[in-house]
Every structure is written in structure tokens, then in C-alpha cells.
Design a protein around this motif. Structure first.
Motif, short mmCIF file in Angstrom:
data_model
loop_
_atom_site.label_atom_id
_atom_site.label_comp_id
_atom_site.label_asym_id
_atom_site.label_seq_id
_atom_site.Cartn_x
_atom_site.Cartn_y
_atom_site.Cartn_z
N THR A 1 51.50 46.13 43.29
CA THR A 1 52.36 45.93 44.46
C THR A 1 52.31 44.49 44.94
OG1 THR A 1 52.05 48.22 45.18
CG2 THR A 1 52.82 46.64 46.84
N ARG A 2 51.12 43.95 45.01
CA ARG A 2 50.97 42.57 45.47
C ARG A 2 51.62 41.59 44.49
NH1 ARG A 2 45.34 39.26 46.51
NH2 ARG A 2 46.21 37.68 47.89
N ARG B 1 56.65 47.24 53.25
CA ARG B 1 56.25 46.30 52.22
C ARG B 1 56.69 44.90 52.60
NH1 ARG B 1 57.67 48.39 46.27
NH2 ARG B 1 56.64 46.42 45.86
N CYS C 1 46.84 40.58 51.22
CA CYS C 1 47.84 41.45 50.64
C CYS C 1 48.84 41.89 51.70
CB CYS C 1 47.19 42.68 50.00
SG CYS C 1 48.39 43.74 49.15
N ASP C 2 50.12 41.78 51.37
CA ASP C 2 51.14 42.25 52.30
C ASP C 2 51.80 43.52 51.79
OD1 ASP C 2 53.44 39.57 51.27
OD2 ASP C 2 52.27 41.02 50.15
N GLY C 3 51.09 44.26 50.96
CA GLY C 3 51.64 45.51 50.45
C GLY C 3 50.88 46.74 50.90
N THR D 1 52.50 41.71 56.69
CA THR D 1 51.06 41.96 56.84
C THR D 1 50.74 42.80 58.06
OG1 THR D 1 50.74 39.96 58.14
CG2 THR D 1 50.60 39.74 55.76
#
Length: 216
Positions: free
Chosen positions: A85-86, A167, A62-64, A170
Motif C-alpha cells: 500500500t505504501r 488512503r 506511512c499514509d496508508g 496521515t
């Protein structure tokens, strides 16, 4: 054990209503009522790149947020976890390249909101806007890196700072970025997540004596 014909679980004694389970996936209708609608919307928005998008969800992180999501699972809740978000960021990660002349005149972009700007696509190569020019022009990677290095050397560590979004990148990117900033010789590193949560941490410290968010 489960009593046949019911959805109650008991351990040999009398079934308890608080131990009830059901067949609804992910608490359909009870938990995150709009989440399935969001998943369907994400599938539609990524329809031209579905194999790519699915691979990002299945193998990526996840990068959020920093909840440790890896693939479809994480260490926060049991079962499949696909947060909104993802899913929202997925379209950004599979975006097509921006048209070469999209940034030729930045005045035309002033009235567009964030979603409309993201819809333009991703930068496929470095671009530079010099003083007095109406927009950005394409440059080579060597030219872009030379320009950045020259400006950093001219400014010096005390006038150099690194600010990152909260956001779309990562934890690994945060880590590498702060290491790079310290290699340059500055500790002026910040990100949007800290800025937006600074008021809440201040209030929590005053109210309960601990600045970190708490949960049961």
C-alpha cells in the motif's frame, strides 16, 4: 549458536528443525512472493523522482494505515517493512502537477478509471466549477478559502459534514481535520476506513463478543 555448515540454531542441545533460519532476505520465495516485483515496479514508476521518493520512504511515515511505520521500520514486524500500500501511494506523493486544462471539460473524464485519473497528476492550485460550466477553472487561494468559508457559514453546522479518504493521508491529517470540524461546530466527521470496516466489526461483535480485529 549456529552449527557450522547448517542453517539450524540450537542452544547447546540437539538442533531443532523448528528453529531453522535461512539467508533469504525477507523470506524471498516464501513470504509475499510478489513483493520484490512490486518494489521493482515502484522504482520504475518513480524513476524521474527517485531521490524524492527515497527521501519519503526513509524519513516519512506511512499514509496508508495506522501501523506506525516510520522510515523503513515499524512496530509490527522486525526488519525492513515496505508494504504494498505504501509503495502504491508513493507515486501519488511524487506526482507531477496536472496540466492546466485537464479538468476544463469533465465529460471527457467520465470513462476513465481511478488509476487513469490519478495519472493525470496532482492539483497544483485551487480550482472551482460553477453551475452550468463544463469544467473547472483556476482560482486564487484567497478566492477558494473565501468561497468555502461563505458556504459553511450559509449552511450552518447541522448541514456541514467532513468526509475523508482512507488512503493517502496521515493520522495527523485525520486529527487536524476532526479538530477543525469541531471548531466549526459539528461532529459530522467520518472516513472511508470506518465505513468499509463497519460490516466486519459488526460481524466480529456478534461472533466473538469483541468488535476489534484480533491476532495471536
Amino acid at each position: 549458536m549456529a552449527k557450522r555448515g547448517t542453517n539450524l540454531v540450537h542452544g547447546g542441545g540437539r538442533p531443532r528443525a523448528s528453529s531453522g533460519v535461512g539467508w533469504k532476505p525477507n523470506g524471498l520465495g516464501e513470504q509475499k512472493p510478489h513483493h520484490y516485483r512490486g518494489i521493482a515496479k515502484t522504482v520504475w514508476e518513480n524513476r524521474r523522482n527517485l531521490p524524492w521518493a527515497f527521501r519519503i520512504l526513509r524519513k516519512g511515515v506511512c499514509d496508508g494505515c495506522a501501523l506506525g511505520v516510520a522510515g523503513f521500520h515499524d512496530w509490527t514486524i522486525s526488519g525492513v517493512h515496505l508494504c504494498s500500500t505504501r509503495l502504491d501511494l508513493l507515486q501519488v506523493n511524487t506526482a507531477a502537477a496536472m496540466e492546466p486544462d485537464a479538468l476544463a471539460d469533465v465529460a471527457s473524464l467520465e470513462n476513465r478509471n481511478g488509476r487513469e485519473l490519478r495519472a493525470l497528476g496532482r492539483l497544483a492550485y485551487p480550482m472551482v466549477r460553477h453551475k452550468g460550466e463544463p469544467g473547472f477553472t483556476r482560482v486564487s487561494w484567497d478566492a477558494a478559502l473565501d468561497l468555502i468559508a461563505e458556504r459553511i457559514r450559509t449552511s450552518g453546522p447541522d448541514r456541514f459534514g467532513l468526509y475523508m479518504t482512507a488512503r493517502g493521508i496521515t493520522n495527523e491529517v485525520y486529527y487536524v481535520a476532526q479538530k477543525a470540524a469541531r471548531a466549526i461546530g459539528t461532529n459530522n466527521v467520518d472516513n472511508a476506513a470506518r465505513v468499509c470496516h463497519a460490516p466486519s466489526t459488526t460481524a466480529l461483535k456478534a461472533a466473538i463478543g469483541v468488535a476489534a480485529t484480533t491476532c495471536s
